[in-house]
Design an enzyme around this catalytic site. Structure first.
Site, PDB file in Angstrom:
ATOM      1  N   THR A   1       0.835  -1.201   0.000  1.00 40.29           N
ATOM      2  CA  THR A   1       0.000   0.000   0.000  1.00 40.29           C
ATOM      3  C   THR A   1       0.864   1.243   0.000  1.00 40.29           C
ATOM      4  O   THR A   1       1.824   1.323   0.767  1.00 40.29           O
ATOM      5  CB  THR A   1      -0.870   0.049   1.272  1.00 40.29           C
ATOM      6  OG1 THR A   1      -1.620  -1.140   1.352  1.00 40.29           O
ATOM      7  CG2 THR A   1      -1.792   1.252   1.245  1.00 40.29           C
TER       8      THR A   1
ATOM      9  N   ARG B   1     -13.262  -8.858   0.590  1.00 42.21           N
ATOM     10  CA  ARG B   1     -12.696  -8.116   1.723  1.00 42.21           C
ATOM     11  C   ARG B   1     -12.037  -6.821   1.245  1.00 42.21           C
ATOM     12  O   ARG B   1     -11.332  -6.788   0.252  1.00 42.21           O
ATOM     13  CB  ARG B   1     -11.674  -8.990   2.438  1.00 42.21           C
ATOM     14  CG  ARG B   1     -10.988  -8.331   3.614  1.00 42.21           C
ATOM     15  CD  ARG B   1      -9.688  -7.670   3.226  1.00 42.21           C
ATOM     16  NE  ARG B   1      -8.983  -7.176   4.402  1.00 42.21           N
ATOM     17  CZ  ARG B   1      -7.936  -6.375   4.345  1.00 42.21           C
ATOM     18  NH1 ARG B   1      -7.466  -5.980   3.194  1.00 42.21           N
ATOM     19  NH2 ARG B   1      -7.346  -5.973   5.462  1.00 42.21           N
TER      20      ARG B   1
ATOM     21  N   GLY C   1      -9.859  -3.411   2.956  1.00 37.91           N
ATOM     22  CA  GLY C   1      -9.182  -2.903   4.144  1.00 37.91           C
ATOM     23  C   GLY C   1      -9.462  -1.438   4.391  1.00 37.91           C
ATOM     24  O   GLY C   1     -10.487  -0.893   3.960  1.00 37.91           O
TER      25      GLY C   1
ATOM     26  N   THR D   1      -1.029   2.740   7.326  1.00 32.96           N
ATOM     27  CA  THR D   1      -0.789   1.478   6.645  1.00 32.96           C
ATOM     28  C   THR D   1      -0.640   0.378   7.690  1.00 32.96           C
ATOM     29  O   THR D   1      -0.381   0.663   8.853  1.00 32.96           O
ATOM     30  CB  THR D   1       0.469   1.574   5.749  1.00 32.96           C
ATOM     31  OG1 THR D   1       0.623   0.379   4.993  1.00 32.96           O
ATOM     32  CG2 THR D   1       1.732   1.801   6.566  1.00 32.96           C
ATOM     33  N   GLY D   2      -0.850  -0.868   7.251  1.00 33.49           N
ATOM     34  CA  GLY D   2      -0.736  -1.970   8.195  1.00 33.49           C
ATOM     35  C   GLY D   2      -1.835  -2.990   7.992  1.00 33.49           C
ATOM     36  O   GLY D   2      -2.192  -3.309   6.860  1.00 33.49           O
TER      37      GLY D   2
ATOM     38  N   GLY E   1      -5.302  -3.562   7.814  1.00 34.29           N
ATOM     39  CA  GLY E   1      -6.465  -2.704   7.612  1.00 34.29           C
ATOM     40  C   GLY E   1      -7.716  -3.165   8.318  1.00 34.29           C
ATOM     41  O   GLY E   1      -8.583  -2.349   8.639  1.00 34.29           O
TER      42      GLY E   1
END
Lengths: 137, 183
Positions: free
Chosen positions: A1, A29, A31, A52-53, A55
């Site tokens: 991302t 899905r 995020g 970010t990470g 989600g």
């Protein structure tokens, strides 16, 4: 991302994200990246933030909106970033999370958890070339 | 200190930063243009495999894209989620911002919108997608995002059926989200 914040010569703030999400996701899905206030947020009066990470977890905290609200309440970008990660970590200490916060004056801060490190790419007029600053998580 | 203009982005995706800086500084165009064109660089370069086509496939091997852009002057937002068959996610999001009164379009209908706006309908899958999913199936579909199902998602592939509520596993075990697999 990728999450990006830009401020132009007129002081206008914009933020955005682009991603293909997590591998092995259940079809359908989505995020945090395309959710306003979660993956990114911008407000000309205070600044912007991108997150970010993981989600699935991050969207539960509206992380970018929260970072900008901390700026609005008078915190520095670094304080705001730290406080967002602390908020997420209070409930989900084992989930990856990172955030970058920029104020309207161009000050910035970043924070993260679980990732081993979190690099951020920066460019402003005093630099001769793009700079990468890395935060240890 | 005053640092205007400025571009900051997550990760060491420096070509995206350089492009956005060129837009906002040398071309003296808007911040919103800089974000769109900067992130577009990553979509083309498939930054880290976590941006653009051919990465992060779903269980079924399909890549879908999410993108969002927010204008801090107007507080207007354009976004797309679960976008299929269109490579330019953030530019489609920009079109949602510029040409609609909506905020977020999703799935096949976001694709239909993109095609109407002139974007090319094309596959987002690459041979890499198939390899990733074949390797995953060879590992008994580990890791995955299911829970409270039978057979156990922690040891077996699907199809799954729901476990009755009385014997639900309340543990929340997520697959690793790391520097190469993230939202």
């Amino acid at each position: 991302t990728i999450g990006m914040i830009a401020i132009d010569g007129n002081g206008n703030v914009a933020a955005g994200t682009s991603t293909n999400g997590l591998t092995y996701k259940i079809p359908g899905r989505v995020g945090d990246s395309p959710i306003p206030g979660s993956g990114a947020y911008a407000d000309n009066s205070v600044g912007g933030a991108v997150a970010t990470g993981d989600g699935d977890v991050m969207m539960r905290f509206s992380a970018s909106f929260l970072g900008v609200e901390f700026l609005r309440n008078g915190y520095t970008p670094q304080q705001a970033a730290d406080m967002v990660i602390a908020r997420i970590g209070k409930y989900y200490p084992e989930n990856s999370a990172a955030i970058v916060v920029v104020d309207v004056d161009g000050n910035y801060g970043s924070a993260c958890q679980i990732f081993s490190s979190f690099p951020v790419s920066i460019y402003y007029s005093e630099l001769d070339e793009v700079k990468v600053e890395t935060t240890r998580c | 200190c005053k640092r205007q203009p400025i571009v900051v982005n997550t990760w060491n995706f420096t070509n995206a930063t350089i492009k956005a800086w060129d837009v906002v500084y040398r071309q003296q165009r808007s911040a919103i243009d800089a974000v769109e064109e900067g992130c577009s660089v990553c979509e083309v370069e498939q930054c880290d495999g976590s941006v653009g086509y051919g990465g992060s496939p779903s269980e079924e091997g399909e890549t879908t894209l999410d993108g969002m852009i927010m204008d801090g002057k107007t507080m207007n937002v354009g976004a797309v989620a679960g976008l299929r068959y269109i490579k330019e996610a953030i530019s489609v999001a920009r079109h949602v911002l510029d040409y609609t009164k909506h905020t977020l379009l999703v799935g096949d209908q976001a694709t239909e919108f993109a095609v109407k706006m002139g974007f090319q309908h094309q596959s987002l899958s690459t041979p890499n997608n198939e390899q990733i999913i074949n390797d995953w199936k060879a590992r008994n579909c580990q890791p995955n995002y299911w829970r409270n199902m039978l057979p156990s998602p922690e040891t077996a592939c699907g199809p799954y059926e729901k476990v009755s509520s009385s014997i639900q596993d309340i543990r929340v075990l997520s697959p690793p989200v790391d520097e190469h697999n993230h939202d």
